[in-house]
Design a protein around this motif. Structure first.
Motif, PDB file in Angstrom:
ATOM      1  N   ASN A 199       0.766  -1.285   0.141  1.00  0.00           N
ATOM      2  CA  ASN A 199       0.032  -0.094   0.028  1.00  0.00           C
ATOM      3  C   ASN A 199       0.947   1.346   0.059  1.00  0.00           C
ATOM      4  OD1 ASN A 199      -2.646  -1.032   0.033  1.00  0.00           O
ATOM      5  ND2 ASN A 199      -2.440  -1.790   2.210  1.00  0.00           N
ATOM      6  N   ILE A 200       2.078   1.059   0.313  1.00  0.00           N
ATOM      7  CA  ILE A 200       3.065   2.407   0.066  1.00  0.00           C
ATOM      8  C   ILE A 200       3.768   2.407  -1.347  1.00  0.00           C
ATOM      9  CG2 ILE A 200       5.167   3.322   1.179  1.00  0.00           C
ATOM     10  CD1 ILE A 200       4.508   1.802   3.707  1.00  0.00           C
ATOM     11  N   ILE A 201       4.533   1.316  -1.883  1.00  0.00           N
ATOM     12  CA  ILE A 201       5.003   1.210  -3.090  1.00  0.00           C
ATOM     13  C   ILE A 201       5.247  -0.166  -3.573  1.00  0.00           C
ATOM     14  CG2 ILE A 201       7.333   1.170  -2.117  1.00  0.00           C
ATOM     15  CD1 ILE A 201       6.173   3.399  -5.047  1.00  0.00           C
ATOM     16  N   GLU A 202       5.172  -0.397  -4.818  1.00  0.00           N
ATOM     17  CA  GLU A 202       5.277  -1.387  -5.356  1.00  0.00           C
ATOM     18  C   GLU A 202       6.178  -1.399  -6.707  1.00  0.00           C
ATOM     19  OE1 GLU A 202       2.423  -4.903  -5.987  1.00  0.00           O
ATOM     20  OE2 GLU A 202       1.013  -3.538  -5.330  1.00  0.00           O
ATOM     21  N   LEU A 203       7.105  -2.319  -6.741  1.00  0.00           N
ATOM     22  CA  LEU A 203       8.292  -1.967  -8.114  1.00  0.00           C
ATOM     23  C   LEU A 203       8.062  -3.064  -9.041  1.00  0.00           C
ATOM     24  CD1 LEU A 203      11.344  -0.734  -5.995  1.00  0.00           C
ATOM     25  CD2 LEU A 203       9.448   0.707  -6.806  1.00  0.00           C
ATOM     26  N   ASP A 204       8.397  -2.632 -10.202  1.00  0.00           N
ATOM     27  CA  ASP A 204       8.806  -3.550 -11.284  1.00  0.00           C
ATOM     28  C   ASP A 204      10.104  -3.685 -11.550  1.00  0.00           C
ATOM     29  OD1 ASP A 204       8.828  -5.144 -13.400  1.00  0.00           O
ATOM     30  OD2 ASP A 204       7.603  -3.894 -14.715  1.00  0.00           O
ATOM     31  N   THR A 205      10.778  -4.854 -10.825  1.00  0.00           N
ATOM     32  CA  THR A 205      12.253  -4.949 -10.971  1.00  0.00           C
ATOM     33  C   THR A 205      12.637  -5.540 -12.120  1.00  0.00           C
ATOM     34  OG1 THR A 205      12.022  -7.035  -9.739  1.00  0.00           O
ATOM     35  CG2 THR A 205      12.670  -5.103  -8.464  1.00  0.00           C
ATOM     36  N   SER A 206      11.839  -6.061 -13.141  1.00  0.00           N
ATOM     37  CA  SER A 206      12.561  -6.469 -14.236  1.00  0.00           C
ATOM     38  C   SER A 206      12.743  -5.377 -15.311  1.00  0.00           C
ATOM     39  CB  SER A 206      11.147  -7.151 -14.906  1.00  0.00           C
ATOM     40  OG  SER A 206       9.851  -6.158 -15.187  1.00  0.00           O
ATOM     41  N   VAL A 207      12.427  -4.001 -14.713  1.00  0.00           N
ATOM     42  CA  VAL A 207      13.096  -3.029 -15.477  1.00  0.00           C
ATOM     43  C   VAL A 207      14.631  -3.016 -15.680  1.00  0.00           C
ATOM     44  CG1 VAL A 207      13.099  -0.460 -15.922  1.00  0.00           C
ATOM     45  CG2 VAL A 207      10.830  -1.651 -15.423  1.00  0.00           C
ATOM     46  N   ILE A 208      15.136  -3.017 -14.601  1.00  0.00           N
ATOM     47  CA  ILE A 208      16.715  -3.202 -13.930  1.00  0.00           C
ATOM     48  C   ILE A 208      17.169  -4.223 -15.081  1.00  0.00           C
ATOM     49  CG2 ILE A 208      18.415  -3.350 -12.345  1.00  0.00           C
ATOM     50  CD1 ILE A 208      16.227  -2.256 -10.351  1.00  0.00           C
ATOM     51  N   ARG A 209      16.754  -5.566 -14.820  1.00  0.00           N
ATOM     52  CA  ARG A 209      17.325  -6.411 -15.428  1.00  0.00           C
ATOM     53  C   ARG A 209      17.348  -6.330 -17.174  1.00  0.00           C
ATOM     54  NH1 ARG A 209      14.366  -9.546 -11.638  1.00  0.00           N
ATOM     55  NH2 ARG A 209      12.408 -10.151 -13.143  1.00  0.00           N
ATOM     56  N   ASP A 210      16.195  -5.709 -17.390  1.00  0.00           N
ATOM     57  CA  ASP A 210      15.946  -5.356 -19.146  1.00  0.00           C
ATOM     58  C   ASP A 210      17.167  -4.375 -19.341  1.00  0.00           C
ATOM     59  OD1 ASP A 210      13.983  -7.203 -19.135  1.00  0.00           O
ATOM     60  OD2 ASP A 210      12.462  -5.602 -19.145  1.00  0.00           O
ATOM     61  N   ILE A 211      17.491  -3.485 -18.593  1.00  0.00           N
ATOM     62  CA  ILE A 211      18.517  -2.333 -18.944  1.00  0.00           C
ATOM     63  C   ILE A 211      19.641  -3.207 -18.948  1.00  0.00           C
ATOM     64  CG2 ILE A 211      19.806  -0.425 -17.789  1.00  0.00           C
ATOM     65  CD1 ILE A 211      16.937   0.543 -17.039  1.00  0.00           C
ATOM     66  N   ALA A 212      19.817  -4.182 -17.978  1.00  0.00           N
ATOM     67  CA  ALA A 212      21.312  -4.662 -17.774  1.00  0.00           C
ATOM     68  C   ALA A 212      21.553  -5.694 -19.098  1.00  0.00           C
ATOM     69  CB  ALA A 212      21.286  -5.562 -16.432  1.00  0.00           C
ATOM     70  N   THR A 213      20.407  -6.255 -19.552  1.00  0.00           N
ATOM     71  CA  THR A 213      20.441  -7.269 -20.635  1.00  0.00           C
ATOM     72  C   THR A 213      20.455  -6.301 -22.009  1.00  0.00           C
ATOM     73  OG1 THR A 213      18.120  -7.605 -20.364  1.00  0.00           O
ATOM     74  CG2 THR A 213      19.529  -8.988 -19.414  1.00  0.00           C
ATOM     75  N   GLY A 214      20.365  -4.919 -21.873  1.00  0.00           N
ATOM     76  CA  GLY A 214      20.448  -4.132 -23.166  1.00  0.00           C
ATOM     77  C   GLY A 214      19.370  -3.865 -23.976  1.00  0.00           C
ATOM     78  N   ASP A 215      18.094  -3.878 -23.470  1.00  0.00           N
ATOM     79  CA  ASP A 215      16.659  -3.592 -24.124  1.00  0.00           C
ATOM     80  C   ASP A 215      16.572  -2.199 -23.820  1.00  0.00           C
ATOM     81  OD1 ASP A 215      14.143  -3.425 -25.054  1.00  0.00           O
ATOM     82  OD2 ASP A 215      13.285  -4.392 -23.098  1.00  0.00           O
ATOM     83  N   PRO A 216      16.793  -1.555 -25.000  1.00  0.00           N
ATOM     84  CA  PRO A 216      16.634   0.000 -25.009  1.00  0.00           C
ATOM     85  C   PRO A 216      15.162   0.463 -24.642  1.00  0.00           C
ATOM     86  CG  PRO A 216      16.334  -0.837 -27.337  1.00  0.00           C
ATOM     87  CD  PRO A 216      16.866  -2.078 -26.337  1.00  0.00           C
ATOM     88  N   ALA A 217      14.216  -0.314 -24.717  1.00  0.00           N
ATOM     89  CA  ALA A 217      12.845   0.338 -24.472  1.00  0.00           C
ATOM     90  C   ALA A 217      12.867   0.462 -22.955  1.00  0.00           C
ATOM     91  CB  ALA A 217      11.914  -0.602 -24.887  1.00  0.00           C
ATOM     92  N   ALA A 218      13.358  -0.328 -22.023  1.00  0.00           N
ATOM     93  CA  ALA A 218      13.462  -0.372 -20.700  1.00  0.00           C
ATOM     94  C   ALA A 218      13.837   1.008 -20.091  1.00  0.00           C
ATOM     95  CB  ALA A 218      14.048  -1.395 -20.183  1.00  0.00           C
ATOM     96  N   ARG A 219      14.776   1.835 -20.863  1.00  0.00           N
ATOM     97  CA  ARG A 219      15.283   2.890 -20.373  1.00  0.00           C
ATOM     98  C   ARG A 219      14.143   3.959 -20.250  1.00  0.00           C
ATOM     99  NH1 ARG A 219      20.434   3.744 -19.916  1.00  0.00           N
ATOM    100  NH2 ARG A 219      21.731   2.258 -20.797  1.00  0.00           N
TER     101      ARG A 219
END
Length: 634
Positions: free
Chosen positions: A247-267
């Motif tokens: 109820n305070i915050i929820e994160l989508d940590t897959s964005v960090i993994r996508d940036i690390a693996t080179g997905d330009p759309a994740a930025r």
């Protein structure tokens, strides 16, 4: 009253001198050293005395009130522990919002990651930024599974993640800086984890680079067993804390993994989760292709109106339900939300810690404290005393497995070490067990991975597990090798004397040093070796000389038997302490309350000026007060 017409003498009259001389002559001689009380060891566990009435002296009403108060305190303690654990979770989310994308960018430079020293400090930095070794490990697994990183290159990063995860309980220890002795014990209890990790890396990283024993051992285990995908690891702590944290915050940590693996759309994606319930629908649609060679294999392919058509499965994501946390409709950038949550979580963490310490101090008194201390700190009878430490390791591993986080467990025992319920000698094996517990959780999580990533995930988790086992074999079984305890006590003594040194330690060890090594690694291995080797040789020489100064100074040249030949700032913190203290005093008096201080100074000057204009004879004025008067005028 008549005004004084002449100045009083500054020195006391001869009658007072004679009286003081008679008083000095009548004073007893100073006590001998034998009669002086022995100096207490600051590392001894304090006695938590019970100053209240005894249970036998209470009437029925008093006993009922005491029982109700004890139950209420226990319930409040559980509530504070719950908020404490939730604030740690929010703190981790805040760090991910502030530095998560930067952590993903750090992982993108594969040329630097191939350098084991650079991989080590990258693991430290990323884990400090995201405040979770599980998150940094999952990023490494994603990169290995996608072919961007080899398992052999991932081993130093896992070692760095093991170091970075110990920053949380060190931050918690800094919150106890109010009482000097509590701070001494708490900071030593937290940094014993740091010293264990750093010493293990100093020995095992060169060994791994030279022989690859962790990689070869885990590869042999993976190839020897036919390991199948299993159930996910139990997440008991999340079940308890999620009702508040989601109820305070929820994160989508897959964005960090996508940036690390080179997905330009994740930025361009936000880490803040907006849609919590989605649905993926796969439809077979008709598309045009340049030629028949480009048709989807096994699908229909035809020509119509001069265009070549084929069929292809396309997946669409439909958003069904928004999340319920407080930042869904805020529209703030990740950095702003991260800074807000960082401030709130640190405030909640500090408040809960102070209240928990005060509550434990009020509860752990008398017989209760005696029983708890005996249970936690007493060894088994001879000849089984050596078993006690290994039981503590198992307890630490089990508790960490239950709460699913080594940071939470070590942060929870840090205040207990500070108030003296747990000794640092007992906290050390509990911390080692916590290191093992977090790796077993990672192994179970790896077993739940999909088939294509199962082998890599499990091998990296096993590398983490055997790294901690190797460290325990190095620094625990023989009492002489328990060097982390001695180093932590030395650092605890230093930070108790100069409390600002704790902040310097945190910034230096977990931020500046890794950044410096990373910069040298990016410049090239020649630069890293050219700068690093002389520094390492100098550090080893200083350590050897320090040991010889204490153990066998006669073998040293006369000028090396002490560091007095160096300038004082190079071998003592006293000059630096004066600078820090004067700087803090200046900020306190000038920067924080400048207007208020100026007004008070003006008032004091006016009062002093009024006092020096005229003085009246006061019969109640003592000789000592008269001696302070230096000048009067009409």
């Amino acid at each position: 009253m008549a005004r004084l017409s002449e100045t009083r003498p500054a020195s006391p009259p001869p009658e007072l001198d004679a009286e003081l001389a008679r008083k000095d002559a009548s004073d007893p001689e100073p006590q001998s050293k034998e009669s002086e009380p022995e100096e207490l060891d600051p590392w001894d566990l304090p006695e938590l005395l019970d100053n209240g009435e005894k249970w036998s002296d209470l009437d029925t009403k008093g006993k009922v009130v005491r029982v109700i108060k004890s139950i209420a305190k226990f319930i409040i303690l559980l509530g504070l522990l719950y908020v404490f654990v939730c604030s740690l979770d929010i703190l981790s989310s805040a760090f991910q919002l502030v530095g998560g994308k930067a952590a993903g960018d750090i992982f993108q430079d594969n040329a630097v990651l191939s350098n084991p020293v650079a991989g080590l400090v990258i693991g430290v930095l990323v884990t400090v930024l995201v405040q979770s070794s599980s998150t940094s490990s999952s990023i490494v697994v994603s990169m290995v599974s996608s072919g961007l990183l080899e398992v052999k290159s991932a081993v130093p990063i896992i070692m760095g993640a093991n170091i970075g995860t110990s920053v949380t309980n060190t931050i918690v220890a800094v919150m106890q800086a109010g009482d000097r002795n509590e701070f001494r014990r708490a900071f030593a209890g937290a940094t014993v984890h740091d010293f264990f990790n750093w010493l293990s890396v100093l020995v095992l990283l060169p060994l791994e680079v030279a022989s690859g024993y962790l990689y070869k051992l885990t590869k042999l285990i993976i190839d020897s067993f036919n390991i199948q995908t299993g159930a996910d690891a139990p997440d008991i702590l999340k079940v308890i804390t999620e009702p508040l944290t989601k109820n305070i915050i929820e994160l989508d940590t897959s964005v960090i993994r996508d940036i690390a693996t080179g997905d330009p759309a994740a930025r361009n994606k936000s880490l803040i989760r907006i849609w919590c319930k989605t649905e993926k629908i796969t439809n077979l649609v008709n598309i045009t292709v340049p030629g028949f060679a480009n048709c989807t294999p096994g699908a229909l392919c035809w020509e119509e109106d001069g265009l070549i058509w084929t069929q292809e499965n396309q997946t669409e994501t439909n958003n069904l339900e928004k999340c319920t946390h407080m930042f869904v409709y805020a529209g703030l950038p990740d950095l702003a939300v991260g800074l807000i949550l960082l401030a709130l979580s640190l405030l909640a963490l500090c408040t809960c810690l102070i209240l928990i310490v005060k509550l434990l101090n009020s509860m752990l008194k008398g017989q209760v404290a005696v029983v708890i201390k005996k249970v936690l700190n007493t060894d088994f009878p001879f000849p089984f005393a050596w078993v006690t430490g290994y039981i503590a390791i198992l307890v630490g591993a089990g508790m960490t497995f239950i709460v699913q986080s080594s940071s939470v467990f070590t942060s929870a025992i840090t205040p207990l070490v500070g108030i003296g319920v747990i000794s640092i000698e007992r906290a050390y094996p509990l911390t080692l067990g916590s290191n093992i517990g977090t790796t077993t959780t990672a192994i179970l999580a790896a077993l739940a991975s999909p088939g294509e990533t199962l082998a890599n995930s499990l091998q990296i988790s096993l590398c983490h597990f055997f790294f901690n086992i190797s460290g325990i074999l190095l620094w625990y079984p023989i009492p002489f090798t328990r060097i982390p305890i001695r180093l932590a006590k030395a650092l605890g003594n230093r930070t108790a004397k100069y409390r600002w040194f704790a902040a310097l330690y945190l910034i230096l060890i977990f931020l500046l040093f890794p950044l410096l090594v990373l910069g040298l690694s990016i410049a090239g291995w020649q630069v890293l070796v050219g700068v690093g080797v002389p520094v390492v040789v100098l550090a080893i020489a200083v350590i050897v000389v320090n040991i010889m100064q204490k153990r066998c100074p006669r073998f040293l040249p006369s000028f090396l038997r002490s560091w007095d030949f160096l300038p004082t700032p190079l071998h003592s913190l006293k000059p630096w302490d004066k600078v820090v203290t004067s700087g803090m005093t200046f900020c306190k008096t000038r920067c924080c309350c400048c207007c208020k201080c100026c007004k008070e100074e003006e008032k004091n000057e006016m009062k002093t000026k009024d006092k020096t204009i005229e003085m009246y004879d006061n019969p109640a004025l003592t000789i000592e007060d008269e001696a302070k008067v230096t000048a009067t005028h009409l």
